[in-house]
Design an enzyme around this catalytic site. Sequence first.
Site, PDB file in Angstrom:
ATOM      1  N   SER A   1       0.934  -1.260  -0.063  1.00  0.00           N
ATOM      2  CA  SER A   1      -0.014  -0.134   0.025  1.00  0.00           C
ATOM      3  C   SER A   1       1.006   1.131   0.085  1.00  0.00           C
ATOM      4  CB  SER A   1      -0.948   0.261   1.297  1.00  0.00           C
ATOM      5  OG  SER A   1      -1.757  -1.095   1.299  1.00  0.00           O
TER       6      SER A   1
HETATM    7  N1  SAH Z   1      -0.919  -4.891   4.104  1.00  0.00           N
HETATM    8  C1  SAH Z   1      -0.042  -5.284   2.908  1.00  0.00           C
HETATM    9  C2  SAH Z   1      -0.768  -4.728   1.699  1.00  0.00           C
HETATM   10  C3  SAH Z   1      -1.014  -5.893   0.833  1.00  0.00           C
HETATM   11  S1  SAH Z   1      -2.308  -5.984  -0.631  1.00  0.00           S
HETATM   12  C4  SAH Z   1       1.148  -4.663   2.942  1.00  0.00           C
HETATM   13  O1  SAH Z   1       1.612  -4.049   3.948  1.00  0.00           O
HETATM   14  O2  SAH Z   1       2.182  -4.785   1.867  1.00  0.00           O
HETATM   15  C5  SAH Z   1      -3.773  -6.714   0.250  1.00  0.00           C
HETATM   16  C6  SAH Z   1      -3.154  -8.222   0.538  1.00  0.00           C
HETATM   17  O3  SAH Z   1      -4.323  -8.913   0.983  1.00  0.00           O
HETATM   18  C7  SAH Z   1      -2.633  -8.992  -0.637  1.00  0.00           C
HETATM   19  O4  SAH Z   1      -1.441  -9.676  -0.360  1.00  0.00           O
HETATM   20  C8  SAH Z   1      -3.748 -10.010  -0.850  1.00  0.00           C
HETATM   21  O5  SAH Z   1      -3.261 -11.214  -1.206  1.00  0.00           O
HETATM   22  C9  SAH Z   1      -4.304 -10.317   0.644  1.00  0.00           C
HETATM   23  N2  SAH Z   1      -5.587 -10.659   0.587  1.00  0.00           N
HETATM   24  C10 SAH Z   1      -6.814 -10.531  -0.215  1.00  0.00           C
HETATM   25  N3  SAH Z   1      -7.722 -11.245   0.196  1.00  0.00           N
HETATM   26  C11 SAH Z   1      -7.378 -11.798   1.416  1.00  0.00           C
HETATM   27  C12 SAH Z   1      -8.095 -12.781   2.197  1.00  0.00           C
HETATM   28  N4  SAH Z   1      -9.374 -13.119   2.169  1.00  0.00           N
HETATM   29  N5  SAH Z   1      -7.294 -13.286   3.497  1.00  0.00           N
HETATM   30  C13 SAH Z   1      -6.089 -12.702   3.517  1.00  0.00           C
HETATM   31  N6  SAH Z   1      -5.374 -12.115   2.715  1.00  0.00           N
HETATM   32  C14 SAH Z   1      -5.869 -11.707   1.550  1.00  0.00           C
END
Ligand code: SAH
Length: 214
Positions: free
Chosen positions: A64
């Site tokens: 993000s």
């Molecule tokens: N917090 C992260 C942002 C990653 S983007 C950072 O600091 O880098 C969002 C993430 O949510 C992705 O890696 C995606 O694979 C994950 N995601 C999406 N749906 C999900 C679910 N149902 N359970 C767990 N993770 C999920």
Amino acid sequence: MNDNYQHKGLRKKLVNQIRKKGIKSEKVLNAINEVPRHLFMDSSFVHFSYADQAFPIGAGQTISQPYTVAFQTELLDLKSQEKVLEVGTGSGYQAAVLIEMGVRVFTIERHRELFLKSQTTLNSLGYKPEFFYGDGYKGLPGYAPFDKILVTAGATEVPDDLLCQLKVGGILVVPLGERNSQKMIKIVKEDDEKYTRTEHGYFVFVPLLKGKAG
Ligand code: SAH
């Protein structure tokens, strides 16, 4: 790769930028200043790591934007030692920021590749959240209740399981909406039946998907 004076200088500039964009909590700004964001990104993106932008981290996902990380963290109104569930570990960057805020972090990711990679990154930097591979839609019933829950992917509905796993007085922050734009929603659990919901502007996240990705 290390964290040298150039990285630290770029981080200071980034902190000033997001302060100007409206982040007021000095604790949150300090956490952003502490975490070496470049070490959470692919080395080919290092030059971009201190721009206030989202970037690819593999498996079609993104780390993000720093402002968004700071904004969500500020909305959680964290107190020392609180138990926090993060849905969407991704690169692990947001988890590191939460740990710098002095809370206990439980983080869940549905992509095995990111689940494994984020552990290597975070542990090498001395950050030790509890890691889980699974579907964050369902939360972590075995570890509930949580003081705070942070969803870092865009949901089309508020997952009921997450509301259930929140303590009374707890806060859930979740971006809610369709693919191209989501409203940032903060939900306070007043009691088992009463929730107060406020809206905090528009953001763009990768989607929250059901099930594990393998
Ligand atoms: N917090 C992260 C942002 C990653 S983007 C950072 O600091 O880098 C969002 C993430 O949510 C992705 O890696 C995606 O694979 C994950 N995601 C999406 N749906 C999900 C679910 N149902 N359970 C767990 N993770 C999920």
